[in-house]
Design a protein around this motif. Sequence first.
Motif, PDB file in Angstrom:
ATOM      1  N   THR A   1       0.838  -1.191   0.000  1.00  0.00           N
ATOM      2  CA  THR A   1       0.000   0.000   0.000  1.00  0.00           C
ATOM      3  C   THR A   1       0.878   1.247   0.000  1.00  0.00           C
ATOM      4  N   ARG A   2       0.223   2.383  -0.195  1.00  0.00           N
ATOM      5  CA  ARG A   2       0.945   3.653  -0.157  1.00  0.00           C
ATOM      6  C   ARG A   2       1.476   3.955   1.237  1.00  0.00           C
ATOM      7  N   TYR A   3       0.842   3.377   2.255  1.00  0.00           N
ATOM      8  CA  TYR A   3       1.301   3.600   3.618  1.00  0.00           C
ATOM      9  C   TYR A   3       2.649   2.904   3.853  1.00  0.00           C
ATOM     10  N   HIS A   4       2.798   1.702   3.302  1.00  0.00           N
ATOM     11  CA  HIS A   4       4.084   1.010   3.405  1.00  0.00           C
ATOM     12  C   HIS A   4       5.176   1.802   2.677  1.00  0.00           C
ATOM     13  N   TYR A   5       4.818   2.366   1.516  1.00  0.00           N
ATOM     14  CA  TYR A   5       5.802   3.133   0.755  1.00  0.00           C
ATOM     15  C   TYR A   5       6.191   4.407   1.505  1.00  0.00           C
ATOM     16  N   ALA A   6       5.216   5.053   2.134  1.00  0.00           N
ATOM     17  CA  ALA A   6       5.513   6.264   2.900  1.00  0.00           C
ATOM     18  C   ALA A   6       6.426   5.948   4.081  1.00  0.00           C
ATOM     19  N   SER A   7       6.203   4.805   4.717  1.00  0.00           N
ATOM     20  CA  SER A   7       7.080   4.403   5.819  1.00  0.00           C
ATOM     21  C   SER A   7       8.492   4.157   5.317  1.00  0.00           C
ATOM     22  N   TYR A   8       8.615   3.542   4.130  1.00  0.00           N
ATOM     23  CA  TYR A   8       9.932   3.285   3.562  1.00  0.00           C
ATOM     24  C   TYR A   8      10.637   4.593   3.207  1.00  0.00           C
ATOM     25  N   CYS A   9       9.885   5.597   2.776  1.00  0.00           N
ATOM     26  CA  CYS A   9      10.474   6.886   2.423  1.00  0.00           C
ATOM     27  C   CYS A   9      10.747   7.764   3.636  1.00  0.00           C
ATOM     28  N   GLY A  10      10.238   7.371   4.805  1.00  0.00           N
ATOM     29  CA  GLY A  10      10.444   8.171   6.001  1.00  0.00           C
ATOM     30  C   GLY A  10       9.544   9.389   6.087  1.00  0.00           C
TER      31      GLY A  10
ATOM     32  N   ARG B   1      12.804   9.516  11.579  1.00  0.00           N
ATOM     33  CA  ARG B   1      14.172   9.662  11.082  1.00  0.00           C
ATOM     34  C   ARG B   1      14.629   8.385  10.370  1.00  0.00           C
ATOM     35  N   ALA B   2      13.716   7.450  10.220  1.00  0.00           N
ATOM     36  CA  ALA B   2      14.046   6.177   9.580  1.00  0.00           C
ATOM     37  C   ALA B   2      13.724   6.264   8.085  1.00  0.00           C
ATOM     38  N   GLY B   3      13.741   5.128   7.435  1.00  0.00           N
ATOM     39  CA  GLY B   3      13.417   5.091   6.016  1.00  0.00           C
ATOM     40  C   GLY B   3      14.626   5.335   5.133  1.00  0.00           C
TER      41      GLY B   3
ATOM     42  N   GLN C   1      17.789   8.600   0.885  1.00  0.00           N
ATOM     43  CA  GLN C   1      17.935   9.089  -0.487  1.00  0.00           C
ATOM     44  C   GLN C   1      16.572   9.480  -1.052  1.00  0.00           C
ATOM     45  N   LEU C   2      15.570   8.612  -0.839  1.00  0.00           N
ATOM     46  CA  LEU C   2      14.218   8.935  -1.292  1.00  0.00           C
ATOM     47  C   LEU C   2      13.667  10.132  -0.534  1.00  0.00           C
ATOM     48  N   ASN C   3      13.934  10.198   0.759  1.00  0.00           N
ATOM     49  CA  ASN C   3      13.440  11.314   1.548  1.00  0.00           C
ATOM     50  C   ASN C   3      14.018  12.632   1.039  1.00  0.00           C
ATOM     51  N   ARG C   4      15.283  12.625   0.692  1.00  0.00           N
ATOM     52  CA  ARG C   4      15.915  13.842   0.173  1.00  0.00           C
ATOM     53  C   ARG C   4      15.331  14.215  -1.189  1.00  0.00           C
ATOM     54  N   ALA C   5      15.071  13.216  -2.037  1.00  0.00           N
ATOM     55  CA  ALA C   5      14.464  13.497  -3.337  1.00  0.00           C
ATOM     56  C   ALA C   5      13.085  14.132  -3.167  1.00  0.00           C
TER      57      ALA C   5
ATOM     58  N   ARG D   1       4.536  14.218   2.330  1.00  0.00           N
ATOM     59  CA  ARG D   1       3.670  13.023   2.470  1.00  0.00           C
ATOM     60  C   ARG D   1       2.705  12.918   1.309  1.00  0.00           C
ATOM     61  N   ARG D   2       2.126  14.047   0.886  1.00  0.00           N
ATOM     62  CA  ARG D   2       1.218  14.038  -0.263  1.00  0.00           C
ATOM     63  C   ARG D   2       1.959  13.658  -1.543  1.00  0.00           C
ATOM     64  N   LEU D   3       3.167  14.180  -1.722  1.00  0.00           N
ATOM     65  CA  LEU D   3       3.957  13.843  -2.908  1.00  0.00           C
ATOM     66  C   LEU D   3       4.323  12.361  -2.915  1.00  0.00           C
ATOM     67  N   CYS D   4       4.577  11.801  -1.744  1.00  0.00           N
ATOM     68  CA  CYS D   4       4.905  10.376  -1.640  1.00  0.00           C
ATOM     69  C   CYS D   4       3.760   9.526  -2.174  1.00  0.00           C
ATOM     70  N   ASP D   5       2.521   9.881  -1.820  1.00  0.00           N
ATOM     71  CA  ASP D   5       1.360   9.144  -2.330  1.00  0.00           C
ATOM     72  C   ASP D   5       1.237   9.292  -3.841  1.00  0.00           C
ATOM     73  N   THR D   6       1.484  10.495  -4.344  1.00  0.00           N
ATOM     74  CA  THR D   6       1.394  10.734  -5.794  1.00  0.00           C
ATOM     75  C   THR D   6       2.435   9.915  -6.542  1.00  0.00           C
TER      76      THR D   6
END
Length: 343
Positions: free
Chosen positions: A248-257, A275-277, A280-284, A322-327
């Motif tokens: 789900t998108r929630y799992h992906y958001a957790s992975y991105c931090g 501070r987890a996740g 590199q994705l979080n910075r992007a 967080r919104r961009l992560c879902d998109t």
Amino acid sequence: MITIGIDPHKSSLTAVALDPSGQIADSIRLPVDGAVVGQLLAWAQRWGPRRWAVEGAAGLGRGVAQGLAVAGECVVDVPAQLAARARLLDTGHARKTDAIDAASVAVVAQRSRRLHRVHPEDQSVVLRLLSERRDDLAGERVRVVNRLHALLRDLIPGGARRNLTAEQASALLDGVQAMTAPDAQRQQLAVDLVADLRRLDAALAANTTDIAAAVEAQASTLTQIHGIGPVLAAKIIGQTGVVQRFPTRYHYASYCGTAPIEASSGEQRRHRLSRAGNRQLNRALHLVAVCQIRTKSPGREFYQRKLAESKTAAEARRALKRRLCDTIYRHLTRDHLARQPQP
């Protein structure tokens, strides 16, 4: 089902097969070479339904894990930390051998239902390699420019401007008249650094072209999102890997931090910043959010709405991430489905 745990090393690996009750059915130790996958398959052909568990399938175990996955076997990745905990809980002591480690890897695979399945490498790996190469080149360019600035500061009164190019540095060096032996050596080192800067600029330009071609070959729609170009798209796709490993998108958001962590106690309900996740994705995501905030875009409107709700600038920016992560997750999922062969 038989579960086969593999403890890989640089020059050898140990495999232990556990039956459904957790008892050891057999074990084998093999040298790591071009024939190791075939030897493992020949050893395991006596068992029908089977699953392979490889410790560190993205590290030392990458070769054997990919070989088994390409052969059509079911392979899961077991983090080394989970295997170490299982070894301590299962054995009750700190003794450690390759066979015990491999058995612990198999135990984790039997008891855990959230391990990532290993898929054969695809185009996303190409993008990750190109993106990592670009990061290395950019970091080396920064170091070269810093060294060049230090030398020009000693050779030229006032030094050089911050955004220094190879042509500008070369023009400055042409006007330098070294009066002492140390200054002559500084000038020669600066000339060498200018040559390094030109080489790195050429390599970065070639890397940018390769990334653009690879993103186009991937047929990614991420570049349709405001603030994401080919370079950031390559970073996101490469670091995400196989998107279907996120249910789900929630799992992906957790992975991105970008998903907040609940830190409630008693009647108090609160969340704190994760501070987890994958950093590199979080910075992007941070770069995309900043770009959208600074320019006219739907992200800027969302950010301003959050500010109007008495959110701080940092809180509004995190909400936008967080919104961009879902998109991004939706785009990656649609792109994956579009690449699947039609029945």
